[in-house]
Design an enzyme around this catalytic site. Sequence first.
Site, mmCIF file in Angstrom:
data_model
loop_
_atom_site.group_PDB
_atom_site.id
_atom_site.type_symbol
_atom_site.label_atom_id
_atom_site.label_comp_id
_atom_site.label_asym_id
_atom_site.label_seq_id
_atom_site.Cartn_x
_atom_site.Cartn_y
_atom_site.Cartn_z
ATOM 1 N N LYS A 44 1.772 8.245 -5.904
ATOM 2 C CA LYS A 44 0.633 7.973 -6.788
ATOM 3 C C LYS A 44 1.015 7.232 -8.062
ATOM 4 O O LYS A 44 0.287 7.261 -9.058
ATOM 5 C CB LYS A 44 -0.157 9.248 -7.135
ATOM 6 N N HIS A 99 9.352 7.266 -0.985
ATOM 7 C CA HIS A 99 9.051 8.230 -2.052
ATOM 8 C C HIS A 99 10.189 9.239 -2.185
ATOM 9 O O HIS A 99 10.053 10.238 -2.889
ATOM 10 C CB HIS A 99 7.796 9.046 -1.700
ATOM 11 N N SER A 129 -4.403 11.212 -10.163
ATOM 12 C CA SER A 129 -4.504 10.395 -8.951
ATOM 13 C C SER A 129 -4.152 11.242 -7.725
ATOM 14 O O SER A 129 -4.847 11.205 -6.706
ATOM 15 C CB SER A 129 -3.549 9.197 -9.078
HETATM 16 S S1 PPS Z 1 0.658 6.605 -2.569
HETATM 17 O O1 PPS Z 1 -0.351 7.209 -1.663
HETATM 18 O O2 PPS Z 1 1.521 7.647 -3.146
HETATM 19 O O3 PPS Z 1 1.453 5.577 -1.924
HETATM 20 O O4 PPS Z 1 -0.218 6.003 -3.757
HETATM 21 P P1 PPS Z 1 0.236 4.849 -4.754
HETATM 22 O O5 PPS Z 1 -0.019 3.537 -4.109
HETATM 23 O O6 PPS Z 1 1.598 5.126 -5.264
HETATM 24 O O7 PPS Z 1 -0.742 5.044 -5.995
HETATM 25 C C1 PPS Z 1 -2.153 4.946 -5.911
HETATM 26 C C2 PPS Z 1 -2.664 4.604 -7.305
HETATM 27 O O8 PPS Z 1 -2.383 3.218 -7.574
HETATM 28 C C3 PPS Z 1 -3.599 2.570 -7.929
HETATM 29 N N1 PPS Z 1 -3.610 1.156 -7.509
HETATM 30 C C4 PPS Z 1 -3.869 0.139 -8.334
HETATM 31 N N2 PPS Z 1 -4.071 0.106 -9.670
HETATM 32 C C5 PPS Z 1 -4.326 -1.115 -10.233
HETATM 33 N N3 PPS Z 1 -4.371 -2.264 -9.531
HETATM 34 C C6 PPS Z 1 -4.157 -2.276 -8.185
HETATM 35 N N4 PPS Z 1 -4.210 -3.433 -7.510
HETATM 36 C C7 PPS Z 1 -3.888 -1.030 -7.538
HETATM 37 N N5 PPS Z 1 -3.636 -0.675 -6.260
HETATM 38 C C8 PPS Z 1 -3.470 0.662 -6.262
HETATM 39 C C9 PPS Z 1 -4.656 3.369 -7.192
HETATM 40 O O9 PPS Z 1 -5.948 3.087 -7.677
HETATM 41 C C10 PPS Z 1 -4.177 4.784 -7.435
HETATM 42 O O10 PPS Z 1 -4.431 5.224 -8.777
HETATM 43 P P2 PPS Z 1 -5.741 5.992 -9.220
HETATM 44 O O11 PPS Z 1 -5.471 6.446 -10.629
HETATM 45 O O12 PPS Z 1 -5.943 7.145 -8.271
HETATM 46 O O13 PPS Z 1 -6.876 5.010 -9.160
#
Ligand code: PPS
Length: 285
Positions: A44, A99, A129
């Site tokens: 996340k 991870h 998140s």
């Molecule tokens: S995972 O399932 O652990 O692999 O998730 P991960 O990709 O690490 O994290 C998900 C959060 O990243 C945000 N996210 C983004 N933020 C801004 N711009 C872009 N393009 C983007 N893509 C993914 C996503 O919205 C999750 O954060 P939150 O706070 O839940 O919105």
Amino acid sequence: MTGKFLWFEGIPFPSVDYSPELLREVQESFLIKDEDVLLLTFPKSGTNWLIETVCLIYSKGDPKWVQSEPIWDRSPWVETKHGYELLKEKEGTRLISSHHPIQLFPKSFFKSKAKVIYLVRNPRDVFVSGYFFWKSAKFVKRPQSLEQYFEWFIQGNMPFGSWFDHIRGWMSMRDKENFLVLSYEEMKWDTRSTVEKICQFLGKKLEPEELNSVLKNNSFQVMKENNMSNFSLLKGQYLEENGLLLRKGVTGDWKNYFTVAQAEIFDKLFQEKMADLPQELFAWE
Ligand code: PPS
């Protein structure tokens, strides 16, 4: 599909696509090559945003690749059965996601010159998140309330263990020249400069219009619409219908969820656990 954890070496893992035998094999036998590019995060932290960005850099801003192949096949997760099998077959430069905490990572990495990008995010936002994501996931023990998940987070009883241990472990590598530390916050506040930093680290040169295309296609809105990247393909088997990878994509959302008491407990714990690391690593609100 069971809602529980698989415990391995004291750390909770998802119970689907993971096994103790595989986790051991990945650690002991998976061969990291010098030309590999490793994208490492605590869950996340913006992992998929980083993956999408690096894929777009490799395709020089052309979105065809990110629109035609699922994100977990473009940069497979080395610790999953699916990813491990794919990676063993891949030739040339491999993008590899993980991870894993440092102590479980493939041992071969520590003798390689493979490049690592480690993305860190304000743990308070990681917490929020994670709460919403794991609540809708069918492959882990689901938190029943924010209060319960707060306890899990503090104790490290959540997928991939303690955020604090993860960061501390990997930050021991931060001075190596093949190791780039980035934050979700800098990526959000100045995406262009962060993409340029990644290009420089990977030795990739983009023309101005190619860079603009990377920035257009890695944006929250475009990624949210991209079915190869937004986890919509996981709905049904792995995620509930309301499960969202791209939820809000902002910094500081924790302020909408933490109580004053939780914020104080968290600050104190952060001070205790992270005081000896340079605080500029943690430039967030
Ligand atoms: S995972 O399932 O652990 O692999 O998730 P991960 O990709 O690490 O994290 C998900 C959060 O990243 C945000 N996210 C983004 N933020 C801004 N711009 C872009 N393009 C983007 N893509 C993914 C996503 O919205 C999750 O954060 P939150 O706070 O839940 O919105």
